[in-house]
Enzyme design. Structure first.
Site, PDB file in Angstrom:
ATOM      1  N   ASP A 128       0.807  -1.218   0.000  1.00 14.21           N
ATOM      2  CA  ASP A 128       0.000   0.000   0.000  1.00 14.21           C
ATOM      3  C   ASP A 128       0.842   1.270   0.000  1.00 14.21           C
ATOM      4  OD1 ASP A 128      -2.206  -1.567  -0.088  1.00 14.21           O
ATOM      5  OD2 ASP A 128      -2.836  -1.232   1.981  1.00 14.21           O
ATOM      6  N   TYR A 174     -10.052  -1.083   2.046  1.00 12.04           N
ATOM      7  CA  TYR A 174      -9.622  -0.903   3.427  1.00 12.04           C
ATOM      8  C   TYR A 174      -9.320   0.562   3.741  1.00 12.04           C
ATOM      9  CZ  TYR A 174      -9.233  -5.487   5.663  1.00 12.04           C
ATOM     10  OH  TYR A 174      -9.508  -6.678   6.288  1.00 12.04           O
TER      11      TYR A 174
END
Length: 636
Positions: free
Chosen positions: A291, A375
């Site tokens: 990420d 998320y």
């Protein structure tokens, strides 16, 4: 007016000037995009030796991508001198791909839906409205698949919504994945493995049928204002002093953290994170996402809202980053800072003197939140009155879903027919330590049992086992809860009044490391996540746990290559890289939106102070210490 500082964050004007300089030097054409552009921080020596009024060479680093040819460059430029200091053509096979652009994520929907084979697979599954299908673009990784070397790829799993405002995560179209070439703008491979049932039950959480009415408001007020002061990017609070930074890749960074004018950490950040999934099926084996390195945490930052994301007397910092075209983009209220009461700091009722004393703990919170696809992650740095430093990450949002295959050893059933594959969230904190100066040493400290002997006849003794970490070859370590393992970072130059080196102790997360097989692609690419701690000698060029360009990199970069130099550590300028995280076996309670799950670590002073540094904390005032039944104060 605040004097310029070498670590001042880039302004919008500087980003504009950087783009203009690169264009002037012929490095920007009509197809050039900016996956990354940020401040190139000066070396530690330069920053520590800087004095107000000294000249500053403001430099930027840019990763440039030609979206027509796929060619990319790594450029270092001086805004001060209007000069290009480095211009390196990148080899996508050797070096990896630049981070993924927002426009590339958006392009995947059009590319996938234009593919006849994919459309036929969707129609065969009984889906008639293609506009309600949501192809989800995901980083491709690197698996040695024939024909993929050098291609700039994303892989797309798909979901379907019942209507535009229906959350599609409840309806995965499983068994189908499209491999998308972003330069050629076409699907280069379609895997249509199985026609799995599409779960029907909706998972909408933003329009509840009813709301509980029993929660009464909580108001947090500081009528006299907060205890911190802000001067540009510099913050002071209760003896602490530090600088705020914000990077497109790492997001929030903290610099030159000191207490009572004594340095503790030179630079603290989350240098990388990886989310590897456990499902080995033909359509999901490749699921693992960096990420930070692939998606850029800073670019995904939220604008925070008072009363929702942050509560109390808040100071917000805006962030300015470069967008995909190299122009400045502001994220209002990207960083939130406030104070929190944190319960009892210390307390004692003495049976001899009958004194009764209680003091309350308080912490300064510096945080930001990002949304990466399904998320959401919050990163919360805490500074405490007693000299403790802590990082807490908060994972929430929507778990990635699948069709549930009964008996699957790799997924949980969340709702009828809806699965959630097992996965991990593994973070790498980079802690450039500076405990009372740049010369530090690291010891591994374990609880040690002492066998029964003449000196220990009743077997009650235990002690500590202390191992000095001398070289980088010994610096990859694992946490061990069975012996309460911690790592102590000591000054090589300063001692306390008892003659012991001043130090801080890292209390690690005791959680599983990377669970994939040692031979797996992700084990090479996220090697940092195979150990709890890595210790390196400071090098200004060693910033990222998995290397500079993570996207589609074959692995071996980052920490494994850094420690290969096997530099001496004892009494040197050391950097600690701590792996911590969550291994997530999703629960039905995590659906349709996941309550926050947390992980993190703590740094505590150990002999850094000569005694409890909070003896001067005053007792709480009566108006904040009231019994709701009697309305009487109990803090005397």
């Amino acid at each position: 007016m605040t004097s310029p500082h070498p670590l001042d964050r880039l302004t919008a004007d500087e980003i504009t000037a950087a783009r203009a300089l690169l264009a002037q030097q012929g490095l920007v054409g009509p197809d050039t995009r900016f996956p990354y552009l940020a401040l190139e921080e000066p070396s530690k020596d330069a920053v520590l030796n800087h004095k107000p009024g000294d000249p500053i060479d403001r430099r930027v680093r840019a990763i440039l991508l030609d979206v027509h040819t796929g060619a990319s460059r790594d450029v270092l430029a001086s805004l001060t001198r209007q000069a290009i200091d480095r211009d390196t053509a990148l080899d996508p096979v050797r070096d990896g791909q630049p981070p993924i652009l927002l426009e590339e994520f958006m392009a995947v929907d059009e590319i996938v839906k234009a593919d006849p084979e994919w459309r036929a697979a969707i129609e065969r599954r009984g889906i008639t409205d293609i506009d309600l299908v949501r192809p989800c673009p995901l980083s491709a990784g690197e698996f040695g698949i024939e024909g993929e070397a050098g291609r700039r790829l994303l892989r797309a799993l798909s979901f379907v919504a019942n209507r535009p405002d229906d959350h599609c995560w409840a309806h995965p179209i499983d068994g189908l994945v499209a491999y998308v070439d972003l330069i050629e703008k076409r699907v280069v491979r379609l895997i249509d493995h199985a026609d799995l049932p599409i779960p029907a039950e909706e998972g909408n959480f933003d329009k509840p049928e009813s709301l509980r009415r029993t929660l009464r408001p909580i108001h947090i007020t500081q009528p006299e204002g907060p205890s911190f002061t802000v001067n540009g990017d510099e913050v002071t609070w209760e003896g602490w002093r530090f600088r705020i930074g914000f990077d497109a890749r790492e997001g929030l960074t903290l610099h030159q953290i000191s207490i009572n004018d004594r340095p503790v950490i030179y630079r603290a950040s989350v240098a990388e994170m990886v989310v590897p999934y456990a499902d080995p099926s033909p359509v999901r084996f490749w699921q693992n996402y960096f990420d930070a390195g692939e998606y850029l945490l800073g670019q995904q930052a939220n604008s925070l809202q008072l009363g929702c994301d942050c509560l109390g007397e808040i100071h917000y910092f805006d962030a300015v980053l470069a967008d995909g075209d190299g122009n400045p983009r502001e994220i209002p209220s990207a960083i939130c800072m406030h104070e929190e009461d944190f319960g009892v700091l210390w307390k004692h009722t003495d049976i001899f003197t009958e004194s009764r004393e209680t003091r309350r703990q308080r912490r300064l919170v510096i945080s930001f939140f990002v949304t990466v696809g399904n998320y959401d992650y919050g990163f919360y740095w805490y500074l405490y009155l007693d000299g403790t430093v802590q990082l807490e990450t908060k994972a929430t949002g929507v778990v990635f879903t699948s069709s549930y295959v009964p008996g699957s050893p790799y997924a949980t059933q969340l709702a009828p027919g809806l699965g959630a594959p097992f996965h991990q969230h593994l973070f790498s904190a980079r802690l450039d330590m500076m405990v009372d100066g740049v010369a530090n040493a690291v010891d591994e400290v374990d609880v040690a049992r002492v066998p029964v002997s003449a000196d220990n006849p009743y077997g009650n003794a235990f002690t500590r086992s202390i191992t000095r970490i001398g070289h980088e070859s010994d610096g990859a370590r694992d946490a061990d809860a069975s012996v309460g393992r911690v790592w102590q970072i000591s000054s090589a130059d300063r001692v306390n009044r008892l003659g012991e080196p001043t130090s801080y102790v890292l209390y690690p997360t005791q959680s599983p490391l990377l669970a994939a097989d040692d031979t797996a692609s992700i084990s090479r690419r996220a090697a940092f996540a195979t150990r709890s701690l890595w210790i390196t000698r400071y090098d200004a060029d060693e910033r990222y746990s998995a290397g500079d360009l993570v996207n589609q990199h074959a692995g071996g970069a980052g920490l494994p290559s850094y420690v290969a130099a096997d530099r001496e550590l004892d009494g040197q300028d050391v950097v600690l890289w701590h792996t911590f995280g969550l291994t997530h076996f999703p629960r039905p309670e995590d659906w349709p939106v996941m309550p926050v799950d947390t992980c993190g670590f703590t740094l505590k002073p150990a002999g850094f102070f000569d005694r409890n540094p909070t003896l001067d904390v005053p007792e709480s005032t009566a108006e904040h210490c009231v019994d709701s039944r009697t309305r009487a104060s109990h803090c005397h």
